[in-house]
Scaffold this motif. Sequence first.
Motif, short mmCIF file in Angstrom:
data_model
loop_
_atom_site.label_atom_id
_atom_site.label_comp_id
_atom_site.label_asym_id
_atom_site.label_seq_id
_atom_site.Cartn_x
_atom_site.Cartn_y
_atom_site.Cartn_z
N ALA A 88 -33.82 21.41 15.36
CA ALA A 88 -33.43 22.21 16.51
C ALA A 88 -33.17 21.63 17.85
CB ALA A 88 -34.29 23.41 16.50
N LYS A 89 -34.06 20.56 17.86
CA LYS A 89 -33.81 19.54 19.19
C LYS A 89 -33.15 18.36 18.86
CE LYS A 89 -38.84 20.30 20.20
NZ LYS A 89 -39.94 19.50 20.31
N ARG A 90 -32.32 18.45 17.94
CA ARG A 90 -31.61 17.38 17.34
C ARG A 90 -32.23 16.24 17.19
NH1 ARG A 90 -25.66 18.68 19.67
NH2 ARG A 90 -26.01 20.62 20.74
N LEU A 91 -33.43 16.19 16.74
CA LEU A 91 -34.34 15.09 16.37
C LEU A 91 -33.67 14.39 15.14
CD1 LEU A 91 -37.99 15.85 17.42
CD2 LEU A 91 -35.88 14.48 18.75
N ASP A 92 -34.04 13.23 14.81
CA ASP A 92 -33.74 12.65 13.50
C ASP A 92 -33.73 13.35 12.16
OD1 ASP A 92 -32.04 10.29 12.67
OD2 ASP A 92 -33.79 9.89 11.23
N VAL A 93 -34.79 14.30 12.05
CA VAL A 93 -34.86 14.85 10.84
C VAL A 93 -33.58 15.66 10.46
CG1 VAL A 93 -37.47 15.01 10.54
CG2 VAL A 93 -36.37 16.74 11.89
N ARG A 94 -32.82 16.25 11.53
CA ARG A 94 -31.72 16.88 11.19
C ARG A 94 -30.75 16.10 10.13
NH1 ARG A 94 -26.82 18.59 14.77
NH2 ARG A 94 -27.40 16.63 15.72
N LYS A 95 -30.78 14.91 10.19
CA LYS A 95 -29.99 14.10 9.72
C LYS A 95 -30.37 13.68 8.24
CE LYS A 95 -27.53 12.16 13.35
NZ LYS A 95 -27.45 11.22 14.22
N ARG A 96 -31.28 14.49 7.57
CA ARG A 96 -31.93 14.29 6.50
C ARG A 96 -31.65 15.79 5.41
NH1 ARG A 96 -37.55 11.40 6.11
NH2 ARG A 96 -37.75 11.10 8.31
N ILE A 97 -31.55 15.40 4.30
CA ILE A 97 -31.25 16.43 3.33
C ILE A 97 -32.88 17.19 3.19
CG2 ILE A 97 -30.92 17.59 1.18
CD1 ILE A 97 -28.85 15.36 0.82
N LEU A 98 -33.00 18.63 3.43
CA LEU A 98 -34.18 19.15 3.31
C LEU A 98 -34.50 19.31 1.78
CD1 LEU A 98 -36.88 20.71 4.28
CD2 LEU A 98 -35.41 22.57 4.73
N LEU A 99 -35.45 19.00 1.18
CA LEU A 99 -35.68 19.05 -0.10
C LEU A 99 -37.16 19.67 -0.36
CD1 LEU A 99 -35.05 18.41 -2.95
CD2 LEU A 99 -36.10 16.35 -2.93
N LEU A 100 -37.05 20.95 -0.87
CA LEU A 100 -38.19 21.67 -1.00
C LEU A 100 -38.81 21.35 -2.67
CD1 LEU A 100 -37.15 25.32 0.01
CD2 LEU A 100 -38.43 23.34 1.52
N MET A 101 -39.97 20.79 -2.47
CA MET A 101 -40.64 20.21 -3.74
C MET A 101 -41.71 21.39 -3.82
SD MET A 101 -42.06 16.92 -5.05
CE MET A 101 -43.61 16.93 -4.23
N GLY A 102 -41.91 21.99 -5.10
CA GLY A 102 -42.88 22.59 -5.68
C GLY A 102 -43.03 23.31 -7.16
N PRO A 103 -44.25 23.65 -7.57
CA PRO A 103 -44.33 23.89 -9.04
C PRO A 103 -43.24 25.13 -9.16
CG PRO A 103 -46.20 24.66 -7.72
CD PRO A 103 -45.10 24.02 -6.60
N VAL A 104 -43.19 25.41 -10.45
CA VAL A 104 -42.30 26.42 -11.00
C VAL A 104 -42.62 27.79 -10.37
CG1 VAL A 104 -43.49 26.54 -13.06
CG2 VAL A 104 -40.95 27.21 -12.91
N SER A 105 -41.66 28.78 -10.12
CA SER A 105 -42.09 29.75 -9.45
C SER A 105 -43.13 29.79 -8.32
CB SER A 105 -42.56 30.85 -10.68
OG SER A 105 -41.52 31.00 -11.52
N GLY A 106 -43.06 29.00 -7.58
CA GLY A 106 -43.87 28.89 -6.58
C GLY A 106 -43.23 29.52 -5.20
N GLY A 107 -42.03 30.21 -5.33
CA GLY A 107 -41.49 30.78 -4.20
C GLY A 107 -40.21 29.88 -3.42
N LYS A 108 -40.00 28.76 -4.11
CA LYS A 108 -38.71 27.91 -3.24
C LYS A 108 -37.71 28.73 -3.21
CE LYS A 108 -39.24 24.72 -6.58
NZ LYS A 108 -40.10 25.33 -7.55
N SER A 109 -37.01 29.44 -4.56
CA SER A 109 -35.87 30.09 -4.24
C SER A 109 -35.93 31.45 -3.11
CB SER A 109 -35.42 30.79 -5.62
OG SER A 109 -35.39 29.73 -6.60
N THR A 110 -37.19 31.75 -3.39
CA THR A 110 -37.56 32.99 -2.58
C THR A 110 -37.20 32.63 -1.06
OG1 THR A 110 -39.04 33.95 -4.11
CG2 THR A 110 -39.03 34.92 -2.01
N LEU A 111 -37.88 31.45 -0.95
CA LEU A 111 -37.69 31.00 0.59
C LEU A 111 -36.21 30.94 1.03
CD1 LEU A 111 -39.03 29.61 3.09
CD2 LEU A 111 -39.22 27.62 1.83
#
Length: 631
Positions: A88-111
């Motif tokens: 939100a502060k336009r820092l560099d992370v904004r320029k990266r794809i956010l990849l949620l990594m977690g075990p199956v059925s751990g709530g990624k899609s829910t999030l």
Amino acid sequence: MTILKKIENFREEEERLKWEGTFADYLELLKEKPWVAQTAHSRVYNMIKDAGVEEANGKKEYSFFKDQLYGVEESLEKLVEEYFHSAAKRLDVRKRILLLMGPVSGGKSTLVTMLKRGLEQYSKTDNGAVFAIKGCPMHEDPLHLIPNHLRKDFQDEYGIKIEGNLSPLNMMRVEEEYGGRIEDVLVERIFFSEDKRTGIGTFSPSDPKSQDIADLTGSIDFSTIAEYGSESDPRAYRFDGELNKANRGMMEFQEMLKCDEKFLWHLLSLTQEGNFKAGRFALISADELIVAHTNESEYKSFISNKKNEALHSRIIVMKVPYNLKVSEEERIYKKMIQDSDLSHVHIAPHALKVAAIFTILTRLKEPAKQGVDLLKKMRLYDGESVEGFNTQDLEELKNEDPDEGMSGIDPRYVINRISSAIIRKQLTSINALDVLRSIKEGLSEHASISKEDRERYLDFISVARKEYDSIAKKEVQKAFVYSYDESAKTLMDNYLDNVEAYCNKNKLRDPLTGEEMTPDEKLMRSIEEQIGISENAKKAFREEILIRISAYARKGKKFDYNSHERLREAIQKKLFADLKDIVKITTSTKTPDESQLKKVNDVIARLIDEHGYNSVSANELLRYVGSLLNR
Ligand SMILES: Nc1ncnc2c1ncn2[C@@H]1O[C@H](COP(=O)(O)OP(=O)(O)O)[C@@H](O)[C@H]1O
Ligand SMILES: [Mg+2]
């Protein structure tokens, strides 16, 4: 309010929120509400923040996620602070794809779904309002209309930084439709909607061979080439790929790592440079949050592939591990059951908790810390106090293994096992033992569990079963003691009378016959033995009680059943010992006599009225506890 009225209100509300004006009007509006020009990342962050943030013990909890995601506050805090807040502060992370990594059925899609639905709602609020060039298929940011050479002046005047260039289509429209007068270009307020493909997109790669990049970036509309004369006329291009449609909002990229590389490069250019290539046009600017999700093994094989090396540094990985708290896991099951068609089935108290105990054990790593075993760790994690350990120990335990929570049994497995037990046995009521049994049966069919894990898991089933045994006994004891509150009082009064006489070396008087009696040693011992008071210690114990009684008397307080904890425990246990005999009889072939039967029925009624059982599960519980006591 009736549903028709609600529909009407909703429509009126939508009408009320609409706004349309010229670009000149929009600039006026910006003076008043500069935040409407915020970037997509900033809007997502503010949406989460505006829903409310609670801070306790230096930890943040976001109300935004509270309804749907349980027990993963720490991962959410990391995600919000390290990604959304910085982006939100336009820092560099904004320029990266956010990849949620977690075990199956751990709530990624829910999030991700929560973010999408949240944005749809937020765009209807004042803080989350979004405006776009009217008639643009990509709902382009109106500020792109300001020519590059004037942007510095604009920033000085408005304090707003403009990123991105006017798209070829709008560039042409400004000339053709508005005669080059940008101040006349129509601007409208837009409302995010995945259904209407406004600001929210989902991309899910199909078969890699037939996958078409057009799904992502749009395509030439051949039927209009004749009309416009050339493929490079932007009007002959359909800007209807997922990336186009998600502009200003967010796009979910499902199965990103299974995707063909060429798709990834488009994404990278978009996140990195804020633009992507479509058709034969100059780069197209877009501003959107891209969220992908993956599991750990997929991610590992992705990074171990040399070909993907350049991509690593452009992806930011955020872990979404499983919840590790028993009570929160129980809530997850309750929510999933409520959302399923099992909601009519009676689930006996503690059935879900016992399943959760099993599940959490499969997710925990063996503690390295001295004196802690898996069960203690489980209790500490759930916020219970465990003798000899404090919150600092808890933090240390949590930091022992960064991979904790990334494997184990998933919540969906448990729900599936519950539902399969119900369906197979046509149950209308299910208890903890049914659930454990079904979980156990399922383990051998579960393809992705290694032989080693299966052995471990079977052990955990026994552990969970033992936990249940102790819960079940306590439950029956409680119900029994409560329904015999009167008996408890009588028993205690009786005990105290005897203790008093014993200590003062007095005799007691029989209330009926008036005869003098010596204190009833057998009665007193039968109570004291319940809490392990030895023959040698009995005198001290009785005197202590007497002192307590006189201390109460001096303060004008009444000494009762609850005034002395150990005494209360002794009385309860004594009553429970009596109950044992009754329960044993109910499970044996002997027919109980009338008074015993009445006691059993009272306990059952108590379990039903106060503890959430139905008559089936209450009887099952009693029978089970009976069988435990018979061992
Ligand atoms: N921490 C959690 N809190 C609440 N529900 C959860 C949690 N983890 C998983 N679930 C539930 O489990 C189910 C599977 O989750 P899902 O979001 O589809 O997982 P994933 O996309 O990671 O495979 C959903 O019903 C979800 O609500
Ligand atoms: Mg998923």
